[in-house]
Design an enzyme around this catalytic site. Structure first.
Site, PDB file in Angstrom:
ATOM      1  N   ASP A 214       0.854  -1.186   0.000  1.00 36.65           N
ATOM      2  CA  ASP A 214       0.000   0.000   0.000  1.00 36.65           C
ATOM      3  C   ASP A 214       0.892   1.239   0.000  1.00 36.65           C
ATOM      4  O   ASP A 214       1.909   1.274   0.700  1.00 36.65           O
ATOM      5  CB  ASP A 214      -0.895  -0.017   1.250  1.00 36.65           C
ATOM      6  CG  ASP A 214      -1.943   1.082   1.221  1.00 36.65           C
ATOM      7  OD1 ASP A 214      -3.084   0.802   0.806  1.00 36.65           O
ATOM      8  OD2 ASP A 214      -1.613   2.227   1.611  1.00 36.65           O
ATOM      9  N   ILE A 215       0.549   2.243  -0.786  1.00 38.60           N
ATOM     10  CA  ILE A 215       1.353   3.471  -0.850  1.00 38.60           C
ATOM     11  C   ILE A 215       1.086   4.305   0.404  1.00 38.60           C
ATOM     12  O   ILE A 215      -0.071   4.557   0.744  1.00 38.60           O
ATOM     13  CB  ILE A 215       1.007   4.300  -2.104  1.00 38.60           C
ATOM     14  CG1 ILE A 215       1.194   3.455  -3.369  1.00 38.60           C
ATOM     15  CG2 ILE A 215       1.860   5.556  -2.181  1.00 38.60           C
ATOM     16  CD1 ILE A 215       0.698   4.118  -4.637  1.00 38.60           C
ATOM     17  N   GLU A 257      -4.952   2.258  -3.712  1.00 41.22           N
ATOM     18  CA  GLU A 257      -3.491   2.389  -3.795  1.00 41.22           C
ATOM     19  C   GLU A 257      -2.823   1.125  -3.278  1.00 41.22           C
ATOM     20  O   GLU A 257      -1.715   1.137  -2.789  1.00 41.22           O
ATOM     21  CB  GLU A 257      -3.020   3.639  -3.038  1.00 41.22           C
ATOM     22  CG  GLU A 257      -3.272   3.627  -1.536  1.00 41.22           C
ATOM     23  CD  GLU A 257      -4.566   4.342  -1.114  1.00 41.22           C
ATOM     24  OE1 GLU A 257      -5.542   4.318  -1.887  1.00 41.22           O
ATOM     25  OE2 GLU A 257      -4.585   4.897  -0.002  1.00 41.22           O
TER      26      GLU A 257
END
Ligand SMILES: [Mg+2]
Length: 341
Positions: A214-215, A257
């Site tokens: 996950d960003i 994301e």
């Protein structure tokens, strides 16, 4: 008499004879047929009339000065534009040699003078019916050819339509299986792939590595720099991951994301190495954002052969959650929740 709807009033008969009396006698009988009649007193005049009147049938004398009827008929049959006009000989010559010559020259019928009027009319009518039938046949043939041509064109159109349909179907399939922004497989297709890889791993007894990434602080990127910049980051992250993984691996856009990487036939150590590589590349990359870089949080797990796939994915999700809670910029590994990065 007019059983074929011949439209006799529009049929034109040309009589060629050097004797005007003969012409008058023949014309008097032909009137009963209601056909149009014209005449010529010589072969030369005959050609003139043919050119001007386009007759449907010619009644032709044989014995004429200068050019005789048989020669005239031969000349007529040599001309492409006139050769289909039927010629009926009307002559005082009764010898068999002349009759044969007349047919050889291209005549279709032969009557000797003096003739019986109703017989002349019947013979003329027969010829007019014949050419009418030929014309109808040719028209029907032309119409048929036209229909065949149209059918062929329609076939071409159909084939083009089918090709277009196939192309559209293929695009729809892409749309249904790929994320439009990054071109990565979407979550739905990703699950199918996961199940497929799980079945394969059961057969091969090989482990499968799963990395869920996950960003970090992605919402801030969108909020501060706008969604186009956010989209650019998503595309660049997907590129970075795809460049980092091996040919046999898959990357799925798992959520907004979130990215799930599937590593077939890979144990925990191999998966950790790959996760480390991707996280490292992210840190070293110039993301072209004014005051920040991009880091990842993630979970890295192994799905054993015949292991529960849902549980493996849930565990990766749990590890990701702990990585976030534990300060982000880290990828946690397996059930031990051991920090590797
Ligand atoms: Mg004559």
């Amino acid at each position: 008499m007019n059983t074929y709807n011949l439209d006799l009033e529009n049929k034109h008969v040309l009589i060629i004879d050097d004797d005007p009396t003969n012409i008058q006698v023949a014309a008097a009988h032909l009137k009963a047929l209601t056909v149009q009649i014209s005449y010529a007193l010589s072969a030369a005049e005959g050609f003139e009339r043919i050119e001007r009147k386009s007759p449907h049938l010619i009644l032709l004398d044989i014995m004429m000065p200068e050019v005789d009827g048989i020669t005239f008929c031969r000349q007529l049959k040599e001309k492409r534009e006139y050769r289909d006009i039927p010629v009926v000989f009307l002559t005082a010559r009764v010898d068999k040699a002349t009759i044969v010559q007349a047919f050889e020259a291209g005549g279709v019928d032969y009557l000797t003078k003096p003739f019986h009027g109703p017989e002349l009319n019947q013979r003329v009518l027969n010829q007019l019916r014949l050419i009418d039938l030929v014309q109808r046949f040719e028209m029907a043939n032309a119409e048929l050819n036209l229909q065949i041509l149209k059918a062929m064109e329609a076939q071409d159109t159909l084939e083009q339509y089918q090709a277009d349909l196939l192309a559209v179907n293929s695009q729809l399939k892409d749309l249904a299986s790929k994320d439009s922004l990054t071109g990565l497989l979407n979550r739905r297709r990703g699950w199918e792939l996961l199940e497929y890889e799980a079945a394969r791993s059961d057969r091969s007894k090989q482990k499968t590595g799963l990395i869920l990434i996950d960003i970090d602080h992605f919402k801030q990127v969108n909020d501060i720099f706008g969604h186009p910049e956010g989209d650019r980051i998503l595309v660049e992250v997907s590129t970075l991951i795809q460049e980092g993984i091996r040919a046999q691996d898959f990357c799925i856009r798992w959520g907004g994301e979130e990215f799930l990487i599937i590593l077939p036939e890979t144990d925990l150590e191999g998966s950790m190495i790959l996760a480390e590589k991707i996280a490292g590349q992210s840190r070293n990359r110039d993301w072209k954002l004014p005051d920040r870089g991009i880091t990842f949080s993630g979970g890295c797990v192994i799905r054993e052969p015949f292991g529960n796939l849902d549980e493996a994915v849930s565990l990766a999700d749990e590890l990701l959650y702990h990585a976030k809670r534990g300060g982000r910029n880290q990828i946690l590994v397996s059930s031990k929740k051991e920090e590797v990065l």
